[in-house]
Design a protein around this motif. Structure first.
Motif, PDB file in Angstrom:
ATOM      1  N   VAL A  94     -62.478  39.036  58.533  1.00 13.46           N
ATOM      2  CA  VAL A  94     -61.216  38.934  57.796  1.00 13.46           C
ATOM      3  C   VAL A  94     -61.243  37.696  56.892  1.00 13.46           C
ATOM      4  N   PRO A  95     -61.009  37.869  55.588  1.00 17.06           N
ATOM      5  CA  PRO A  95     -60.995  36.712  54.672  1.00 17.06           C
ATOM      6  C   PRO A  95     -59.664  35.966  54.751  1.00 17.06           C
ATOM      7  N   ASP A  96     -59.664  34.718  54.291  1.00 14.58           N
ATOM      8  CA  ASP A  96     -58.428  33.941  54.196  1.00 14.58           C
ATOM      9  C   ASP A  96     -57.699  34.231  52.886  1.00 14.58           C
ATOM     10  N   ILE A  97     -58.487  34.525  51.840  1.00 16.93           N
ATOM     11  CA  ILE A  97     -57.913  34.782  50.511  1.00 16.93           C
ATOM     12  C   ILE A  97     -58.592  36.025  49.922  1.00 16.93           C
ATOM     13  N   VAL A  98     -57.797  36.887  49.306  1.00 16.12           N
ATOM     14  CA  VAL A  98     -58.349  38.055  48.613  1.00 16.12           C
ATOM     15  C   VAL A  98     -57.917  38.004  47.151  1.00 16.12           C
ATOM     16  N   LEU A  99     -58.909  38.059  46.245  1.00 15.01           N
ATOM     17  CA  LEU A  99     -58.648  38.164  44.808  1.00 15.01           C
ATOM     18  C   LEU A  99     -58.930  39.613  44.405  1.00 15.01           C
ATOM     19  N   THR A 100     -57.923  40.313  43.892  1.00 19.62           N
ATOM     20  CA  THR A 100     -58.150  41.725  43.605  1.00 19.62           C
ATOM     21  C   THR A 100     -57.504  42.160  42.297  1.00 19.62           C
ATOM     22  N   ASP A 101     -58.197  43.071  41.616  1.00 21.98           N
ATOM     23  CA  ASP A 101     -57.620  43.760  40.463  1.00 21.98           C
ATOM     24  C   ASP A 101     -56.700  44.871  40.997  1.00 21.98           C
ATOM     25  N   ILE A 102     -55.870  45.471  40.122  1.00 17.32           N
ATOM     26  CA  ILE A 102     -55.006  46.570  40.567  1.00 17.32           C
ATOM     27  C   ILE A 102     -55.714  47.917  40.407  1.00 17.32           C
ATOM     28  N   CYS A 103     -56.096  48.232  39.183  1.00 17.15           N
ATOM     29  CA  CYS A 103     -56.634  49.565  38.904  1.00 17.15           C
ATOM     30  C   CYS A 103     -58.116  49.639  39.250  1.00 17.15           C
ATOM     31  N   MET A 104     -58.406  50.368  40.349  1.00 12.69           N
ATOM     32  CA  MET A 104     -59.788  50.546  40.796  1.00 12.69           C
ATOM     33  C   MET A 104     -59.911  51.932  41.412  1.00 12.69           C
ATOM     34  N   PRO A 105     -61.083  52.486  41.434  1.00 11.55           N
ATOM     35  CA  PRO A 105     -61.271  53.807  42.045  1.00 11.55           C
ATOM     36  C   PRO A 105     -61.181  53.749  43.569  1.00 11.55           C
ATOM     37  N   PHE A 106     -60.949  54.913  44.179  1.00 14.12           N
ATOM     38  CA  PHE A 106     -60.912  55.107  45.636  1.00 14.12           C
ATOM     39  C   PHE A 106     -59.684  54.448  46.270  1.00 14.12           C
ATOM     40  N   VAL A 107     -59.689  53.129  46.341  1.00 15.83           N
ATOM     41  CA  VAL A 107     -58.539  52.379  46.878  1.00 15.83           C
ATOM     42  C   VAL A 107     -58.193  51.290  45.869  1.00 15.83           C
TER      43      VAL A 107
END
Length: 539
Positions: free
Chosen positions: A48-61
């Protein structure tokens, strides 16, 4: 070092972030760089990470689905979303999943570094707070039935079968055997630590929550009403039980009121108590717990020391349209009525309370009203930058208020301030326009064809608005002022010149000498000839 998970489907962006951020210098380590949310979840299930940096529009999930997964399974993980979409619905969902930041692309390395440093400090602070609370907790936790508490905490999570719960409860001597169950969630609000005399707020908070639990446990235990326990965050939970059906809700409310009164009397603490819906099985208690927790989110509506029932919220919550009410508020601003503004805002508050809107929803509604009010300021000539500064100040204060009444008091003050600015600007503009009109009359009174429309065209005002403004500022109509000006000029010429009446009439703007004589006598009580003779005799 805090672990960071990067999730971005664009390979160039993903590589740029991974390579251009000085992770180790900030005390961070890049756990993995994933190309979609599905891949990210696989990583998270392992570590489990402490911080997640993520884009919104991505395939699958996509990023929102990933945020929902983290919110439900790993709520301690900090989430940063970056996206090329400046959409309100995305931002609203981000709020729902407790996303730390919603950044619009392109995101610079400097911007991201600054944000990561801030979040790292927040994680440091949380870690320190946990360490401090652990020290205090260890001094009293040994007196709590640890196994019993764990079983009850598992019970509100709802991840086991009825048989498993009954077996565990039997082993830990927890007796919940009646037909119906309800959960109450207790959250303390205004906190007075003075009587505890502790060195820091973290220790004070831990001791206070323990004191709250003792009061709750005493009342519930002595009357055999169910069981009370503390969550891992130290907040008190009650599982009520009863064989009553119709009277159960009323009974639970009465007990919660008794608990609140005792908290206030003995600890000086005001609490919000949320009550979940009634369930009839142990493995459904988690449903009542979630409802109780959800109910406390509406405490903004009722202020301090209130009891909120999920069953009532379900009954009364319905769509609300406040557009007409907002227009009524703005009408009162235009009418310059402080009392009208207050009364119309009170109507809005009552509607909001009746329909159980959450704070975020209320803020959106109020922002619409403030935007409409700001349009009035723009029309009045207030600088856009000043409006923006005032708006930001209102927004900050609105968010800081703990109850809807306090927030609307801030809004009321702001609207009255807007009303004052509009009134002041209108007054100044009215005086200025009236002076310009009087100057125009002075320079053009000789023109026999001078009309109201001429002066309105000169001032770029509508005749009706000009007439009302001019009358308010001078006490006379345009025709009255113009006629008086012409008569005064004629009197001066009759005194000091030997011009004929028809010549004077023409010079002061009368095209008809006969009408001039009639008007002159009406204003002076004498004909032009009589006035001239008397004036010359005096000399």
């Amino acid at each position: 070092m805090y672990k960071v998970l990067l999730v971005e489907d664009e390979v160039l962006v993903r590589e740029a972030i991974a390579e251009n951020i000085a992770w180790e210098e900030m005390g961070l380590t890049l756990l993995a760089a994933c190309k979609n949310g599905k891949e990210a979840i696989e990583v998270i299930e392992g570590e489990v990470p402490d911080i997640v940096l993520t884009d919104i529009c991505m395939p699958f999930v996509d990023g929102m689905q990933l945020s929902k997964y983290l919110f439900e399974n790993h709520p301690q993980t900090k989430i940063i979303i970056f996206s090329g979409y400046d959409e309100f619905e995305y931002a609203k969902q981000a709020l729902q999943y407790k996303v730390e930041e919603y950044l619009l692309k392109p995101v610079t390395a400097a911007e991201l570094t600054e944000l990561l440093v801030a979040i790292s400090k927040e994680l440091d602070k949380q870690r320190q707070e946990k360490n401090n609370i652990k020290k205090l907790r260890s001094s009293y936790y040994k007196h709590l039935p640890t196994i019993r508490s764990q079983v009850l905490n598992d019970l509100i999570l709802g991840n086991k079968s009825e048989e498993e719960y009954r077996e565990e409860m039997k082993e830990s001597e927890i007796y919940l055997s009646k037909r119906y169950f309800k959960v109450a969630f207790i959250d303390s609000k205004e906190t007075d630590f003075s009587q505890f005399k502790m060195e820091d707020n973290q220790n004070q908070s831990a001791l206070l929550t323990f004191a709250i639990y003792n009061i709750v446990d005493e009342i519930i235990t002595q009357d055999h009403l169910g069981v009370a326990f503390q969550q891992k965050d130290n907040r008190s939970i009650i599982i009520f039980e009863s064989n009553l059906n119709q009277e159960f809700e009323k009974q639970v409310k009465q007990i919660c009121k008794h608990i609140q009164d005792k908290m206030k009397a003995h600890l000086g603490v005001e609490t919000i108590i949320g009550i979940g819906e009634k369930v009839d099985k142990l493995n459904k208690i988690y449903i009542s717990y979630r409802g109780a927790y959800e109910a406390t989110r509406y405490s903004y509506l009722c202020g301090y020391n209130c009891i909120l029932s999920q069953e009532e919220i379900k009954t009364y919550k319905e769509p609300i349209d406040l557009s007409k009410n907002i227009e009524e508020v703005l009408l009162q601003v235009k009418k310059q009525s402080e009392e009208g503004i207050r009364l119309e805002l009170d109507k809005i508050v009552k509607k909001i309370q009746a329909t159980y809107l959450q704070k975020e929803e209320i803020l959106i509604i109020m922002q619409k009203m403030i935007l409409r009010a700001n349009e009035l300021l723009k029309l009045a000539g207030v600088e856009t930058e000043n409006i923006k500064n005032n708006d930001e100040n209102w927004l900050t204060q609105f968010k800081q208020q703990k109850t809807v009444d306090e927030a609307f008091a801030i809004t009321n003050s702001y609207l009255i301030e807007i009303m004052g600015q509009i009134y002041s600007l209108k007054e100044d503009m009215s005086k200025k326009q009236t002076l310009l009109a009087l100057d125009y009359i002075e320079k053009n009174y000789q023109n026999s064809e001078l009309t109201l429309q001429d002066i309105c065209s000169y001032l770029t005002m509508s005749p009706s608005y000009f007439s009302a403004t001019f009358k308010r500022e001078t006490g006379e109509t345009f025709i009255e002022v113009l006629t008086k000006k012409r008569i005064e000029k004629a009197k001066n010429m009759l005194k000091n010149t030997s011009l004929k009446n028809y010549e004077i009439a023409e010079k002061v703007g009368f095209s008809d000498p006969h009408y001039f004589s009639i008007t002159f006598k009406k204003y002076t009580g004498k004909t032009p000839k009589e006035y001239a003779k008397e004036s010359r005799d005096e000399l």
